[in-house]
Design an enzyme around this catalytic site. Sequence first.
Site, PDB file in Angstrom:
ATOM      1  N   LYS A  69       0.818  -1.216   0.000  1.00 35.18           N
ATOM      2  CA  LYS A  69       0.000   0.000   0.000  1.00 35.18           C
ATOM      3  C   LYS A  69       0.855   1.271   0.000  1.00 35.18           C
ATOM      4  O   LYS A  69       0.493   2.249  -0.652  1.00 35.18           O
ATOM      5  CB  LYS A  69      -0.957  -0.010   1.177  1.00 35.18           C
ATOM      6  CG  LYS A  69      -0.306   0.074   2.540  1.00 35.18           C
ATOM      7  CD  LYS A  69      -1.351   0.010   3.639  1.00 35.18           C
ATOM      8  CE  LYS A  69      -0.713   0.059   5.010  1.00 35.18           C
ATOM      9  NZ  LYS A  69      -0.039   1.325   5.278  1.00 35.18           N
ATOM     10  N   THR A  70       1.993   1.255   0.718  1.00 35.34           N
ATOM     11  CA  THR A  70       2.836   2.455   0.721  1.00 35.34           C
ATOM     12  C   THR A  70       3.397   2.721  -0.673  1.00 35.34           C
ATOM     13  O   THR A  70       3.519   3.873  -1.106  1.00 35.34           O
ATOM     14  CB  THR A  70       3.974   2.300   1.740  1.00 35.34           C
ATOM     15  OG1 THR A  70       3.415   2.010   3.021  1.00 35.34           O
ATOM     16  CG2 THR A  70       4.798   3.573   1.831  1.00 35.34           C
ATOM     17  N   ASP A 253      -3.538   7.272   4.791  1.00 31.37           N
ATOM     18  CA  ASP A 253      -3.083   5.904   5.042  1.00 31.37           C
ATOM     19  C   ASP A 253      -3.742   5.390   6.322  1.00 31.37           C
ATOM     20  O   ASP A 253      -4.131   6.168   7.185  1.00 31.37           O
ATOM     21  CB  ASP A 253      -1.562   5.905   5.184  1.00 31.37           C
ATOM     22  CG  ASP A 253      -0.972   4.504   5.174  1.00 31.37           C
ATOM     23  OD1 ASP A 253      -1.676   3.559   4.784  1.00 31.37           O
ATOM     24  OD2 ASP A 253       0.204   4.365   5.565  1.00 31.37           O
ATOM     25  N   GLU A 254      -3.852   4.053   6.445  1.00 32.46           N
ATOM     26  CA  GLU A 254      -4.424   3.414   7.643  1.00 32.46           C
ATOM     27  C   GLU A 254      -5.791   4.016   7.969  1.00 32.46           C
ATOM     28  O   GLU A 254      -6.110   4.319   9.128  1.00 32.46           O
ATOM     29  CB  GLU A 254      -3.474   3.567   8.839  1.00 32.46           C
ATOM     30  CG  GLU A 254      -2.074   3.034   8.602  1.00 32.46           C
ATOM     31  CD  GLU A 254      -1.989   1.511   8.545  1.00 32.46           C
ATOM     32  OE1 GLU A 254      -3.053   0.851   8.543  1.00 32.46           O
ATOM     33  OE2 GLU A 254      -0.870   0.982   8.470  1.00 32.46           O
ATOM     34  N   GLN A 284      -7.450  -5.138   9.650  1.00 34.93           N
ATOM     35  CA  GLN A 284      -6.373  -4.726  10.545  1.00 34.93           C
ATOM     36  C   GLN A 284      -6.796  -3.548  11.429  1.00 34.93           C
ATOM     37  O   GLN A 284      -5.954  -2.788  11.910  1.00 34.93           O
ATOM     38  CB  GLN A 284      -5.119  -4.364   9.739  1.00 34.93           C
ATOM     39  CG  GLN A 284      -4.543  -5.545   8.974  1.00 34.93           C
ATOM     40  CD  GLN A 284      -3.206  -5.220   8.339  1.00 34.93           C
ATOM     41  OE1 GLN A 284      -2.178  -5.116   8.999  1.00 34.93           O
ATOM     42  NE2 GLN A 284      -3.230  -5.057   7.022  1.00 34.93           N
ATOM     43  N   ARG A 634       2.387 -11.028   9.998  1.00 37.36           N
ATOM     44  CA  ARG A 634       3.729 -10.451  10.119  1.00 37.36           C
ATOM     45  C   ARG A 634       4.790 -11.440   9.626  1.00 37.36           C
ATOM     46  O   ARG A 634       5.920 -11.059   9.343  1.00 37.36           O
ATOM     47  CB  ARG A 634       4.074 -10.115  11.578  1.00 37.36           C
ATOM     48  CG  ARG A 634       3.182  -9.105  12.295  1.00 37.36           C
ATOM     49  CD  ARG A 634       2.941  -7.865  11.521  1.00 37.36           C
ATOM     50  NE  ARG A 634       1.699  -7.984  10.763  1.00 37.36           N
ATOM     51  CZ  ARG A 634       1.329  -7.185   9.776  1.00 37.36           C
ATOM     52  NH1 ARG A 634       2.121  -6.219   9.394  1.00 37.36           N
ATOM     53  NH2 ARG A 634       0.180  -7.369   9.130  1.00 37.36           N
TER      54      ARG A 634
END
Length: 702
Positions: A69-70, A253-254, A284, A634
């Site tokens: 996503k970044t 973002d987020e 998330q 993770r």
Amino acid sequence: MANLEKARRYGRDAIVKCGTVGGPSAGRTAGGVAPPNALSPHVLNPQQQAAVDYCEGPLLVLAGAGSGKTHVITSKIAHLIRRRGFAAGKIAAITFTNKAAREMRERVARQLGGEDAAALTVCTFHALGLKFLQVEHARAGLRRGFSVLDADDAAALIKELAPAGSKPDALAGLRQLIGRAKNAGLSPEEALAAAASPRELEAATIYAAYQRRLAAFNAVDFDDLIRLPLRLLEEDDACRAAWRARLDYLLVDEYQDTNDAQYRLLKALAGAHGRFTCVGDDDQSIYAWRGANPENLAQLGRDFPQLKVIKLEQNYRCGKRILRAANALIANNPHLHAKRLWSEHPEGAPIRVLECKDAEHEAERVAAIAATLVEKHKARWHDIAVLYRGNFQARPLEKALRLARVPYHLTGALSFLDRAEVKDVLAYLRLLVNPSDDAAFLRVVNAPKREIGATTLEKLGQLAQSRHVTLLEAAQSDAVLRQLAPRPAAALAQFTALIDELHSAAVHEDAAALVERVLARSGYAAQLAASVADPEQRERRLANLRELVDWFRAMQRGGARAGDLAAQLALLGHVDRDDPGDAVRLMTLHAAKGLEFRFVFIVGCEDGTLPHEGAIDEGRLDEERRLMYVGITRAKEQLTLSWSARTKKYGEILANRPSRFLHELPQEDLHWQGRDPEADKAAVRETAQSHMARIAALLAGG
């Protein structure tokens, strides 16, 4: 009175972070791990490309874990500037942590470079709110140079205003209710009107007194950085129009972590045309406990019917087996927009499930397996992470890792520059550099204690405000001091004389010598030595002060503009003081979000721990399941889940059951210890050999 206003340094850093692209590397990956899109760092997949290309209206990008996503956000910023003609200075990219903002700035700088990169606004919501208030301070009822309280000082101030003898739980409840009112955008008057219970009425009353105290200090708290800009944008047409003209495009973002006030701020800035891209993942969303509202994903579609939704489902991080487990687990939660992650990586090893006797046994097994990974499988220590639900679970892990001589880094430990004695001395230096720094004044005026109480400081703040001067200038005025009680007035006069003396010394002394002078002339070191009873703690705190002196000396030897105290303070704020190095990472599941590791252990996978007993009792399993999902995703190569058969609680031994989440995972992808004797034998033999070798080395070295 508790020391107030610790966060002027935060404010200074936030301005730098909000206005500058670039700076030190601080990626969201850990231990030298490549970024999520490592397989194709320059090539966008079709869904990513679609998210970058769509600029015609509001866009929601549902970005699964490890989906790059970044990379999408930074590529879209470059696309907006190079292909769509947007001015870089009119684009804002907003995220939730300074660490994520640093990574984003660094990536954008590599793509754009030059003036365009420098003109971008890349920062957190709160840093954007701070920038807004620095421009609109007069509209918000603030004077230029206002201060920002951090969470500790806000808590201390509320404690002073609460009824005498209030217990910690009651104070925490008051802080929570006041924070909830602010996050809903309510003023003290509106909170009073909305109070529906005696507890809410008490909190609203304290909220009103708290805001009066902040006004006297020309200060805001963390929540005000969102509440005040929101109120201005929603109520002031001219202000709203001006800021919409400033910002042509927003990227968030987020997004799943936004609270109600943050979402309303986005909506107010974006306007009806909705020129924004929100990137998030409902799977998330793990911060409801601090106000995040995952319902904002649905609200976005209701407020912007033209909203386009693009899903990023290709995962660049995990093996297929780990993703199958994550997908199976999270499928038990309801979804507005269902998605299923997939990967081109190999299957990967079976997910191990370890049954342990208790937390100590669990920690010993984790330490032994970690050592085996390094010694037998050529892993590095920083490739390994141990994740847990609560910080209390770190204690047996630290003990076991130390005994096994496994280096580790505990994320969340207090950093050097955040220690109280270090921040006190730095506040002295800040006040010498900038006499208008009211935050520094409030921190050091009673460090060490000078019998200057909260009532005196509030009165001083009111007098300073009425005269349009700083707190230090007010304290230096005989006319002001005559309006205060004699004893605190005399104490203030002595304090300002000390500041004058130190200011004169600062002209010709270097920073290291100046720190030593501050410690001696203020009496700070003497009071610290006399007031801390525990010899070890006293020596540790005094050693922190000596280390601060050494840091300034080291900067002077490095030729870092030794004569410029302000420059040295700024440099100190950017010291890479928290580099964990090559060590196993210990952290909570919440802290692990956004990171990735080759090998991941999730400990405490028993009912009552994960999921937490409170969530079980109250039927709040969805967020606990998302927390487990974050932990699973993770892991890149190998995942180990462990649980303890018994727990000691309040002196009583309690039997545990494995987490219900373990039974929601695809059982064919799990290897439960004890169910395959042959596989167990091989694993135990390898771990035992490694463990014995480390014990032998320990004995030889002793």
